[in-house]
Design an enzyme around this catalytic site. Structure first.
Site, PDB file in Angstrom:
ATOM      1  N   LEU A   1       0.716  -1.073  -0.003  1.00 53.92           N
ATOM      2  CA  LEU A   1      -0.017   0.022   0.022  1.00 53.92           C
ATOM      3  C   LEU A   1       0.967   1.102   0.009  1.00 53.92           C
ATOM      4  CD1 LEU A   1      -2.949  -0.791   2.484  1.00 53.92           C
ATOM      5  CD2 LEU A   1      -3.251  -0.501   0.293  1.00 53.92           C
ATOM      6  N   ASP A   2       0.680   2.019  -0.805  1.00 53.40           N
ATOM      7  CA  ASP A   2       1.605   3.468  -0.693  1.00 53.40           C
ATOM      8  C   ASP A   2       1.288   3.956   0.677  1.00 53.40           C
ATOM      9  OD1 ASP A   2       1.598   3.255  -3.533  1.00 53.40           O
ATOM     10  OD2 ASP A   2      -0.061   4.586  -3.713  1.00 53.40           O
TER      11      ASP A   2
END
Length: 252
Positions: A60-61
């Protein structure tokens, strides 16, 4: 945002093979050369909480919150990677984007790989764009009484997003391609709208949340359907701005 003291990671699911956390916005998944000054990483924090090695199986960013899966052994990590490559993990995200977008659709727009000068210095620079597909569904609309341009009010759409592929920053880049960038996206978004929204709401984060995951457990074969609650800062934001209660019902 991440505090100066180690955050305790909410664990949504745990067994002998897997652990799934609800990652807060602002927390990196693992150490990187681009963030040498950072103190906390999801991988390190979860390892310390569980007292065992953990293996992230997807990413996930940093500014994105929500569900993140870790394997508890290298073999399970390999099986989860194979499952993801076979597109057998179904992901749903929740995003707040600029403007009013109606109905549903599919964004089929190939993306060139985004390279970093430090970590991708040896990567192929002329690599062809890769297939990238995102499905979207408008689920609620919002209008707030402040100007961020020529109009006297600002309009937004709550979207449910389902990526079919997993390119870097895919959701953020696809929404920018539609001219409906995700609020709070400092790389691909609308800086003027981001600043106006943050000033009006007090919320200074990317409005993107990985809300659900569905996949078959690699060991038991059981179908797992996992859901992360709305981030606390979003819940406070909804209450402070008197957002319609039907938004909550539409989202979950």
């Amino acid at each position: 945002m991440i505090a100066d003291t180690p955050p305790h990671l909410p664990i949504v699911y745990r067994d002998d093979s897997l652990a799934v956390i609800d990652k807060p916005s602002g927390l990196l998944v693992h150490r990187t050369a681009l963030a040498r000054k950072e103190k906390w990483f999801a991988m390190q924090l979860l390892r310390d909480q569980l007292g065992c090695h953990v293996y992230p199986v997807h990413r996930l960013d940093r500014p994105t919150s929500g569900l993140l899966v870790f394997a508890l052994s290298a073999d399970v990590a390999r099986q989860m990677s194979e499952l993801i490559q076979a597109k057998q993990m179904h992901k749903q995200y929740l995003a707040l984007c600029r403007g009013w977008l109606f109905g549903h659709g599919t964004i089929d727009y190939p993306l060139k790989e985004e390279l970093d000068k430090t970590t991708d210095s040896k990567a192929q620079l002329d690599k062809a764009a890769q297939a990238a597909v995102t499905h979207y569904q408008a689920i609620a609309h919002l209008e707030l009484p402040y100007a961020a341009g020529r109009y006297q009010s600002s309009r937004f759409t709550w979207l449910q997003l389902e990526p079919e592929t997993g390119r870097k920053h895919q959701l953020r880049r696809h929404l920018a391609h539609l001219r409906h960038p995700i609020i709070g996206d400092t790389t691909h978004g609308d800086g003027r709208q981001n600043r106006a929204f943050a000033e009006h709401s007090g919320c200074h984060r990317l409005m993107l949340h990985a809300k659900s995951l569905t996949f078959e457990h690699p060991i038991s074969g059981k179908l797992l359907e996992l859901i992360a609650p709305l981030p606390p800062e979003w819940q406070r934001l909804q209450a402070s701005l008197n957002w319609p209660s039907q938004i909550n019902h539409a989202i979950y």
